[in-house]
Design a protein around this motif. Structure first.
Motif, PDB file in Angstrom:
ATOM      1  N   LEU A 119      20.601  32.349  47.939  1.00 23.27           N
ATOM      2  CA  LEU A 119      19.998  31.454  47.069  1.00 23.27           C
ATOM      3  C   LEU A 119      20.088  29.905  47.260  1.00 23.27           C
ATOM      4  N   PRO A 120      18.956  29.064  46.899  1.00 21.97           N
ATOM      5  CA  PRO A 120      19.195  27.720  46.940  1.00 21.97           C
ATOM      6  C   PRO A 120      20.137  27.147  46.278  1.00 21.97           C
ATOM      7  N   LEU A 121      20.899  26.032  46.662  1.00 23.33           N
ATOM      8  CA  LEU A 121      21.951  25.662  45.763  1.00 23.33           C
ATOM      9  C   LEU A 121      21.592  25.285  44.246  1.00 23.33           C
ATOM     10  N   HIS A 122      20.638  24.647  44.084  1.00 27.73           N
ATOM     11  CA  HIS A 122      20.298  24.511  42.629  1.00 27.73           C
ATOM     12  C   HIS A 122      19.927  25.757  41.786  1.00 27.73           C
ATOM     13  N   GLU A 123      19.265  26.850  42.489  1.00 21.73           N
ATOM     14  CA  GLU A 123      19.028  28.193  41.792  1.00 21.73           C
ATOM     15  C   GLU A 123      20.471  29.032  41.486  1.00 21.73           C
ATOM     16  N   GLU A 124      21.433  28.967  42.505  1.00 20.73           N
ATOM     17  CA  GLU A 124      22.646  29.295  42.227  1.00 20.73           C
ATOM     18  C   GLU A 124      23.620  28.713  41.157  1.00 20.73           C
ATOM     19  N   PHE A 125      23.650  27.260  41.066  1.00 20.97           N
ATOM     20  CA  PHE A 125      24.140  26.725  40.145  1.00 20.97           C
ATOM     21  C   PHE A 125      23.389  26.878  38.662  1.00 20.97           C
ATOM     22  N   GLU A 126      22.166  27.120  38.669  1.00 21.05           N
ATOM     23  CA  GLU A 126      21.359  27.164  37.460  1.00 21.05           C
ATOM     24  C   GLU A 126      21.871  28.780  36.881  1.00 21.05           C
ATOM     25  N   ARG A 127      21.996  29.702  37.763  1.00 24.05           N
ATOM     26  CA  ARG A 127      22.574  31.002  37.630  1.00 24.05           C
ATOM     27  C   ARG A 127      24.161  31.063  36.829  1.00 24.05           C
ATOM     28  N   LEU A 128      24.738  30.149  37.333  1.00 23.73           N
ATOM     29  CA  LEU A 128      26.100  30.217  36.997  1.00 23.73           C
ATOM     30  C   LEU A 128      26.017  29.304  35.577  1.00 23.73           C
ATOM     31  N   ALA A 129      25.317  28.083  35.328  1.00 18.99           N
ATOM     32  CA  ALA A 129      25.372  27.518  34.153  1.00 18.99           C
ATOM     33  C   ALA A 129      24.663  28.503  33.061  1.00 18.99           C
ATOM     34  N   LYS A 130      23.794  29.135  33.305  1.00 15.86           N
ATOM     35  CA  LYS A 130      23.245  30.249  32.292  1.00 15.86           C
ATOM     36  C   LYS A 130      24.366  31.166  31.961  1.00 15.86           C
ATOM     37  N   PHE A 131      24.951  31.858  32.941  1.00 15.65           N
ATOM     38  CA  PHE A 131      25.974  32.568  32.781  1.00 15.65           C
ATOM     39  C   PHE A 131      27.424  32.256  31.790  1.00 15.65           C
ATOM     40  N   ARG A 132      27.575  30.764  31.972  1.00 18.61           N
ATOM     41  CA  ARG A 132      28.615  30.158  31.346  1.00 18.61           C
ATOM     42  C   ARG A 132      28.135  29.683  30.093  1.00 18.61           C
ATOM     43  N   GLY A 133      27.008  29.410  29.807  1.00 20.86           N
ATOM     44  CA  GLY A 133      26.338  28.650  28.797  1.00 20.86           C
ATOM     45  C   GLY A 133      26.492  27.159  28.921  1.00 20.86           C
ATOM     46  N   TRP A 134      26.534  26.709  29.839  1.00 18.30           N
ATOM     47  CA  TRP A 134      26.293  25.235  29.967  1.00 18.30           C
ATOM     48  C   TRP A 134      25.091  24.885  29.892  1.00 18.30           C
ATOM     49  N   HIS A 135      24.957  23.663  29.023  1.00 19.11           N
ATOM     50  CA  HIS A 135      23.616  23.406  28.762  1.00 19.11           C
ATOM     51  C   HIS A 135      23.157  22.078  29.449  1.00 19.11           C
ATOM     52  N   THR A 136      21.876  22.044  30.403  1.00 19.33           N
ATOM     53  CA  THR A 136      21.527  21.073  31.238  1.00 19.33           C
ATOM     54  C   THR A 136      21.709  19.749  30.580  1.00 19.33           C
ATOM     55  N   GLY A 137      22.378  18.967  31.511  1.00 23.54           N
ATOM     56  CA  GLY A 137      22.619  17.352  31.110  1.00 23.54           C
ATOM     57  C   GLY A 137      23.799  17.156  30.454  1.00 23.54           C
ATOM     58  N   SER A 138      24.384  18.208  29.772  1.00 27.22           N
ATOM     59  CA  SER A 138      25.805  18.084  29.214  1.00 27.22           C
ATOM     60  C   SER A 138      26.987  17.541  30.244  1.00 27.22           C
ATOM     61  N   LYS A 139      27.898  16.940  29.656  1.00 29.16           N
ATOM     62  CA  LYS A 139      28.747  16.440  30.464  1.00 29.16           C
ATOM     63  C   LYS A 139      29.687  17.699  31.361  1.00 29.16           C
ATOM     64  N   GLN A 140      29.765  18.851  30.644  1.00 28.34           N
ATOM     65  CA  GLN A 140      30.415  20.118  31.337  1.00 28.34           C
ATOM     66  C   GLN A 140      29.357  20.608  32.479  1.00 28.34           C
ATOM     67  N   TYR A 141      28.151  20.625  32.264  1.00 22.84           N
ATOM     68  CA  TYR A 141      27.232  20.992  33.181  1.00 22.84           C
ATOM     69  C   TYR A 141      27.114  19.809  34.421  1.00 22.84           C
ATOM     70  N   ARG A 142      27.181  18.490  34.094  1.00 21.97           N
ATOM     71  CA  ARG A 142      27.135  17.565  35.288  1.00 21.97           C
ATOM     72  C   ARG A 142      28.711  17.698  36.035  1.00 21.97           C
ATOM     73  N   ARG A 143      29.735  17.693  35.302  1.00 24.96           N
ATOM     74  CA  ARG A 143      31.072  17.920  35.874  1.00 24.96           C
ATOM     75  C   ARG A 143      31.048  19.089  36.793  1.00 24.96           C
ATOM     76  N   GLU A 144      30.434  20.315  36.325  1.00 22.75           N
ATOM     77  CA  GLU A 144      30.826  21.483  37.121  1.00 22.75           C
ATOM     78  C   GLU A 144      29.783  21.298  38.278  1.00 22.75           C
ATOM     79  N   ASN A 145      28.442  20.867  37.961  1.00 26.71           N
ATOM     80  CA  ASN A 145      27.813  20.693  39.241  1.00 26.71           C
ATOM     81  C   ASN A 145      28.245  19.748  40.235  1.00 26.71           C
TER      82      ASN A 145
END
Length: 155
Positions: free
Chosen positions: A23-49
């Motif tokens: 998968l492309p990077l953004h799709e892979e990270f979006e899958r992980l963010a959804k799996f972990r419940g990280w909200h787009t734009g949140s501090k945790q989301y940005r840090r983990e990205n």
């Protein structure tokens, strides 16, 4: 430089998540963010990205900045379609400093074994990067010699 490296061990921190290196990077990270419940734009989301992008960089391009092998630098010049491949590392770095490439795309192209898009101008790179939001974290980029060479001011 090898282009057939496995995905990073970044995902080892998330039991139950099965990465898909195709998968492309953004799709892979979006899958992980959804799996972990990280909200787009949140501090945790940005840090983990940022951590994810750095880990993928290390897998696909890591070690080059400290490489003393001219062949590695020449291969990168060839990959980034530099005219007249230089015969020294210093000259390779000078040529690469003039290449306009999106860092996220470079990592992604290595991950997916595709050709990276080279922009003719800094302005074209900036326009594309802002429109796609494919921004490698500046603090992480400045910590790496290779990334510093390819880093361009976007904002």
């Amino acid at each position: 430089m090898t282009r057939n490296r496995p995905s990073s061990n970044y995902f080892d921190r998330f039991p139950g998540f099965l990465p898909d290196p195709q998968l492309p990077l953004h799709e892979e990270f979006e899958r992980l963010a959804k799996f972990r419940g990280w909200h787009t734009g949140s501090k945790q989301y940005r840090r983990e990205n940022g951590r994810f992008l750095r880990a993928e960089f290390d897998v696909h391009l890591g070690g080059l900045e400290s490489s003393r092998k001219l062949d590695d630098w020449q291969a990168l010049c060839e990959e980034l379609r530099v005219d007249s491949i230089p015969n020294s590392i210093t000259k390779c770095k000078k040529k690469l400093n003039k290449v306009h490439v999106n860092l996220v795309d470079l990592i992604n192209c290595r991950r997916q074994h595709t050709e990276v898009r080279i922009f003719k101008t800094h302005k074209a790179l900036v326009t594309y990067t802002r429109a796609t939001d494919k921004i490698f974290p500046k603090t992480k980029a400045k910590a790496d010699g290779l990334l510093q060479i390819l880093l361009r001011k976007i904002y």
